[in-house]
Design a protein around this motif. Structure first.
Motif, PDB file in Angstrom:
ATOM      1  N   PHE A  62       0.847  -1.191   0.000  1.00  0.00           N
ATOM      2  CA  PHE A  62       0.000   0.000   0.000  1.00  0.00           C
ATOM      3  C   PHE A  62       0.883   1.241   0.000  1.00  0.00           C
ATOM      4  O   PHE A  62       1.087   1.882   1.021  1.00  0.00           O
ATOM      5  CB  PHE A  62      -0.929  -0.004   1.228  1.00  0.00           C
ATOM      6  N   PRO A  63       1.395   1.562  -1.175  1.00  0.00           N
ATOM      7  CA  PRO A  63       2.290   2.715  -1.255  1.00  0.00           C
ATOM      8  C   PRO A  63       1.541   4.002  -0.972  1.00  0.00           C
ATOM      9  O   PRO A  63       0.332   4.094  -1.220  1.00  0.00           O
ATOM     10  CB  PRO A  63       2.793   2.677  -2.716  1.00  0.00           C
ATOM     11  N   PRO A  64       2.249   5.008  -0.494  1.00  0.00           N
ATOM     12  CA  PRO A  64       1.564   6.258  -0.114  1.00  0.00           C
ATOM     13  C   PRO A  64       0.900   6.982  -1.272  1.00  0.00           C
ATOM     14  O   PRO A  64       0.018   7.811  -1.046  1.00  0.00           O
ATOM     15  CB  PRO A  64       2.688   7.106   0.507  1.00  0.00           C
ATOM     16  N   ASN A  65       1.281   6.656  -2.498  1.00  0.00           N
ATOM     17  CA  ASN A  65       0.684   7.369  -3.632  1.00  0.00           C
ATOM     18  C   ASN A  65      -0.664   6.792  -4.059  1.00  0.00           C
ATOM     19  O   ASN A  65      -1.250   7.247  -5.037  1.00  0.00           O
ATOM     20  CB  ASN A  65       1.648   7.360  -4.827  1.00  0.00           C
ATOM     21  N   ASN A  66      -1.150   5.781  -3.338  1.00  0.00           N
ATOM     22  CA  ASN A  66      -2.434   5.194  -3.696  1.00  0.00           C
ATOM     23  C   ASN A  66      -3.279   4.973  -2.447  1.00  0.00           C
ATOM     24  O   ASN A  66      -3.493   3.834  -2.034  1.00  0.00           O
ATOM     25  CB  ASN A  66      -2.215   3.880  -4.450  1.00  0.00           C
ATOM     26  N   PRO A  67      -3.749   6.045  -1.850  1.00  0.00           N
ATOM     27  CA  PRO A  67      -4.496   5.908  -0.593  1.00  0.00           C
ATOM     28  C   PRO A  67      -5.830   5.196  -0.754  1.00  0.00           C
ATOM     29  O   PRO A  67      -6.330   4.568   0.185  1.00  0.00           O
ATOM     30  CB  PRO A  67      -4.694   7.362  -0.129  1.00  0.00           C
ATOM     31  N   GLU A  68      -6.398   5.274  -1.957  1.00  0.00           N
ATOM     32  CA  GLU A  68      -7.726   4.666  -2.145  1.00  0.00           C
ATOM     33  C   GLU A  68      -7.682   3.162  -1.998  1.00  0.00           C
ATOM     34  O   GLU A  68      -8.672   2.532  -1.596  1.00  0.00           O
ATOM     35  CB  GLU A  68      -8.279   4.991  -3.546  1.00  0.00           C
ATOM     36  N   LYS A  69      -6.554   2.591  -2.338  1.00  0.00           N
ATOM     37  CA  LYS A  69      -6.456   1.126  -2.291  1.00  0.00           C
ATOM     38  C   LYS A  69      -6.669   0.624  -0.862  1.00  0.00           C
ATOM     39  O   LYS A  69      -7.464  -0.282  -0.619  1.00  0.00           O
ATOM     40  CB  LYS A  69      -5.075   0.716  -2.799  1.00  0.00           C
ATOM     41  N   PHE A  70      -5.972   1.242   0.084  1.00  0.00           N
ATOM     42  CA  PHE A  70      -6.154   0.780   1.466  1.00  0.00           C
ATOM     43  C   PHE A  70      -7.517   1.169   2.015  1.00  0.00           C
ATOM     44  O   PHE A  70      -8.130   0.405   2.774  1.00  0.00           O
ATOM     45  CB  PHE A  70      -5.056   1.326   2.378  1.00  0.00           C
ATOM     46  N   ALA A  71      -7.979   2.336   1.633  1.00  0.00           N
ATOM     47  CA  ALA A  71      -9.301   2.776   2.121  1.00  0.00           C
ATOM     48  C   ALA A  71     -10.372   1.771   1.730  1.00  0.00           C
ATOM     49  O   ALA A  71     -11.267   1.435   2.521  1.00  0.00           O
ATOM     50  CB  ALA A  71      -9.625   4.162   1.552  1.00  0.00           C
ATOM     51  N   CYS A  72     -10.255   1.288   0.525  1.00  0.00           N
ATOM     52  CA  CYS A  72     -11.209   0.328  -0.003  1.00  0.00           C
ATOM     53  C   CYS A  72     -11.170  -0.981   0.794  1.00  0.00           C
ATOM     54  O   CYS A  72     -12.186  -1.510   1.225  1.00  0.00           O
ATOM     55  CB  CYS A  72     -10.822   0.105  -1.463  1.00  0.00           C
ATOM     56  N   VAL A  73      -9.976  -1.483   1.006  1.00  0.00           N
ATOM     57  CA  VAL A  73      -9.808  -2.749   1.722  1.00  0.00           C
ATOM     58  C   VAL A  73     -10.215  -2.601   3.187  1.00  0.00           C
ATOM     59  O   VAL A  73     -10.866  -3.467   3.762  1.00  0.00           O
ATOM     60  CB  VAL A  73      -8.334  -3.204   1.616  1.00  0.00           C
ATOM     61  N   HIS A  74      -9.879  -1.471   3.755  1.00  0.00           N
ATOM     62  CA  HIS A  74     -10.194  -1.241   5.163  1.00  0.00           C
ATOM     63  C   HIS A  74     -11.692  -1.153   5.384  1.00  0.00           C
ATOM     64  O   HIS A  74     -12.224  -1.646   6.382  1.00  0.00           O
ATOM     65  CB  HIS A  74      -9.530   0.059   5.615  1.00  0.00           C
ATOM     66  N   ARG A  75     -12.358  -0.578   4.412  1.00  0.00           N
ATOM     67  CA  ARG A  75     -13.810  -0.389   4.524  1.00  0.00           C
ATOM     68  C   ARG A  75     -14.542  -1.730   4.577  1.00  0.00           C
ATOM     69  O   ARG A  75     -15.548  -1.860   5.260  1.00  0.00           O
ATOM     70  CB  ARG A  75     -14.279   0.424   3.333  1.00  0.00           C
ATOM     71  N   ILE A  76     -14.033  -2.692   3.848  1.00  0.00           N
ATOM     72  CA  ILE A  76     -14.751  -3.971   3.775  1.00  0.00           C
ATOM     73  C   ILE A  76     -14.224  -4.975   4.817  1.00  0.00           C
ATOM     74  O   ILE A  76     -14.999  -5.663   5.479  1.00  0.00           O
ATOM     75  CB  ILE A  76     -14.612  -4.569   2.355  1.00  0.00           C
ATOM     76  N   TYR A  77     -12.921  -5.042   4.953  1.00  0.00           N
ATOM     77  CA  TYR A  77     -12.349  -6.075   5.821  1.00  0.00           C
ATOM     78  C   TYR A  77     -11.892  -5.555   7.178  1.00  0.00           C
ATOM     79  O   TYR A  77     -11.875  -6.294   8.155  1.00  0.00           O
ATOM     80  CB  TYR A  77     -11.154  -6.736   5.127  1.00  0.00           C
ATOM     81  N   GLY A  78     -11.467  -4.302   7.189  1.00  0.00           N
ATOM     82  CA  GLY A  78     -10.872  -3.785   8.419  1.00  0.00           C
ATOM     83  C   GLY A  78      -9.387  -4.062   8.452  1.00  0.00           C
ATOM     84  O   GLY A  78      -8.910  -5.110   7.984  1.00  0.00           O
ATOM     85  N   ALA A  79      -8.651  -3.127   8.992  1.00  0.00           N
ATOM     86  CA  ALA A  79      -7.189  -3.239   9.000  1.00  0.00           C
ATOM     87  C   ALA A  79      -6.717  -4.467   9.763  1.00  0.00           C
ATOM     88  O   ALA A  79      -5.787  -5.170   9.346  1.00  0.00           O
ATOM     89  CB  ALA A  79      -6.571  -1.972   9.599  1.00  0.00           C
ATOM     90  N   GLY A  80      -7.360  -4.731  10.876  1.00  0.00           N
ATOM     91  CA  GLY A  80      -6.941  -5.863  11.707  1.00  0.00           C
ATOM     92  C   GLY A  80      -7.078  -7.196  10.979  1.00  0.00           C
ATOM     93  O   GLY A  80      -6.178  -8.044  11.030  1.00  0.00           O
ATOM     94  N   ASN A  81      -8.189  -7.369  10.303  1.00  0.00           N
ATOM     95  CA  ASN A  81      -8.411  -8.625   9.570  1.00  0.00           C
ATOM     96  C   ASN A  81      -7.416  -8.770   8.429  1.00  0.00           C
ATOM     97  O   ASN A  81      -6.891  -9.857   8.180  1.00  0.00           O
ATOM     98  CB  ASN A  81      -9.839  -8.682   9.038  1.00  0.00           C
ATOM     99  N   VAL A  82      -7.163  -7.681   7.719  1.00  0.00           N
ATOM    100  CA  VAL A  82      -6.209  -7.742   6.612  1.00  0.00           C
ATOM    101  C   VAL A  82      -4.813  -8.067   7.142  1.00  0.00           C
ATOM    102  O   VAL A  82      -4.096  -8.898   6.584  1.00  0.00           O
ATOM    103  CB  VAL A  82      -6.196  -6.413   5.822  1.00  0.00           C
ATOM    104  N   SER A  83      -4.459  -7.429   8.228  1.00  0.00           N
ATOM    105  CA  SER A  83      -3.148  -7.683   8.825  1.00  0.00           C
ATOM    106  C   SER A  83      -3.000  -9.152   9.219  1.00  0.00           C
ATOM    107  O   SER A  83      -2.001  -9.796   8.925  1.00  0.00           O
ATOM    108  CB  SER A  83      -2.971  -6.771  10.042  1.00  0.00           C
ATOM    109  N   LYS A  84      -4.042  -9.669   9.868  1.00  0.00           N
ATOM    110  CA  LYS A  84      -3.997 -11.087  10.286  1.00  0.00           C
ATOM    111  C   LYS A  84      -3.888 -11.997   9.082  1.00  0.00           C
ATOM    112  O   LYS A  84      -3.107 -12.954   9.069  1.00  0.00           O
ATOM    113  CB  LYS A  84      -5.280 -11.433  11.060  1.00  0.00           C
TER     114      LYS A  84
END
Lengths: 224, 124
Positions: B29-51
């Motif tokens: 998740f490079p800093p030049n593409n914030p939408e990518k993480f926002a999208c994933v976080h919205r559906i899965y949540g950061a914790g779930n993705v990290s796990k």
């Protein structure tokens, strides 16, 4: 999924599958109760919780009209189970596999249609006539070799391509096809199995995977 | 006052936290593409993705992130069916093409029979 017995709501029949899994009190109006009964529902919810998280699913369901929530739950369960079976690709491997099938079939169809067009034309003077005077039988080796180097879902999912993050990344390489071959997802049969489990008790709508003109489906479905 | 580290990955910037050297998100998740993480976080949540990522071999994580992004984007576009809608669409397309293929092959067979019969009658 839902038994034909008492509804899984918390009206007095005990906690729903979700609340049972979460070990919390199942309150009246629990968003999960209509879709996760206290038996198998807990197992399904476990998968959903592990992949999406209870609060994310709750938020998602709250933003969906009530009459669509059953379908949403089925698709969410399908995705969750796909992801647990294939932690790398989830159900994307199945999509890639299906797209390969579409490309292969369309190539075959083009070839066969071209062959039919040849047959239906007025017979030209025979250039390479065989002894029997009839066309050689078609065989698999006559079909053009299909060697797609990358998959590209944009023709199928064009409206999303502008927001698809993957477009900004290098496209998946050939090895993705290898993964798709080993996908453990049974495809439509798998989805239908999950849908049947949910609909067993008849508590939810008997909706199938989205029809081509589904109201909340993305634009690409309407293009069909 | 926190010092804004321009080298934070998009995930840590979104989560407003320091980006450690071994951040599980930063390679994907490079800093030049914030939408990518926002999208994933919205559906899965950061914790779930990290796990999920931590449970995968390092060499497979990039593909996993791409597929998660894809599914998350599908779900945002179509909250009811997500990428299952695409599966359904493809299956319908396959069925239609198979039917058309069968019909065309039948037409070829008919055409070949007619051609044979015509040739036979010419030789008679």
């Amino acid at each position: 999924m839902s038994s034909s017995g008492s509804p899984s709501s918390s009206g007095g029949g005990g906690p729903c599958g979700a609340c049972k899994f979460l070990r919390r009190k199942c309150v009246p109006g629990c968003i999960f109760a209509p879709y996760f009964d206290s038996d198998q529902g807990a197992a399904h919810f476990a998968a959903v919780h592990k992949v999406f998280g209870a609060s994310n699913v709750s938020k998602l369901l709250h933003h969906i009209p009530e009459h669509k929530r059953a379908d949403a739950v089925v698709s969410i369960c399908f995705e969750a189970q796909s992801r647990l079976r294939d932690p790398i690709y989830g159900c994307v491997s199945h999509i890639v596999s299906l797209q390969q099938q579409v490309v292969s079939l369309q190539n075959e169809l083009s070839y066969v249609q071209a062959h039919l067009a040849t047959l239906e034309l007025p017979q030209p003077p025979p250039a390479t006539v065989t002894s029997s005077g009839s066309l050689p039988p078609l065989s698999i080796s006559d079909l053009p070799t299909i060697t797609p180097s990358m998959y590209d879902l944009s023709p199928i999912f064009e409206p999303m391509s502008s927001t698809w993050p993957m477009q900004q990344q290098p496209r998946p390489s050939d090895h993705l096809f290898g993964v798709s071959q080993s996908s453990s997802i049974g495809g439509g049969g798998e989805f239908q199995a999950i849908a049947r489990e949910f609909l067993h008790g008849g508590q939810m709508s008997a909706h199938q995977p989205p029809p081509e003109t589904g109201g909340s489906a993305p634009t690409v479905i309407k293009r069909e | 006052k926190s010092v804004m580290n321009p080298k934070r990955c998009a995930a840590c910037r979104y989560l407003r936290r320091r980006c450690p050297k071994d951040c599980v998100f930063s390679p994907f998740f490079p800093p030049n593409n914030p939408e990518k993480f926002a999208c994933v976080h919205r559906i899965y949540g950061a914790g779930n993705v990290s796990k999920m990522l931590q449970q995968l071999p390092v060499q497979t994580r990039a593909e996993a992130v791409e597929s998660l992004c894809f599914e998350a984007t599908c779900r945002i576009e179509d909250p009811v069916y997500g990428c299952v809608g695409m599966i359904s669409l493809l299956q319908t397309q396959i069925q239609k093409t198979e039917r058309l293929l069968a019909r065309t092959q039948a037409e070829i067979t008919v055409s070949q029979i007619k051609h044979s019969q015509n040739q036979h009658s010419e030789f008679m």
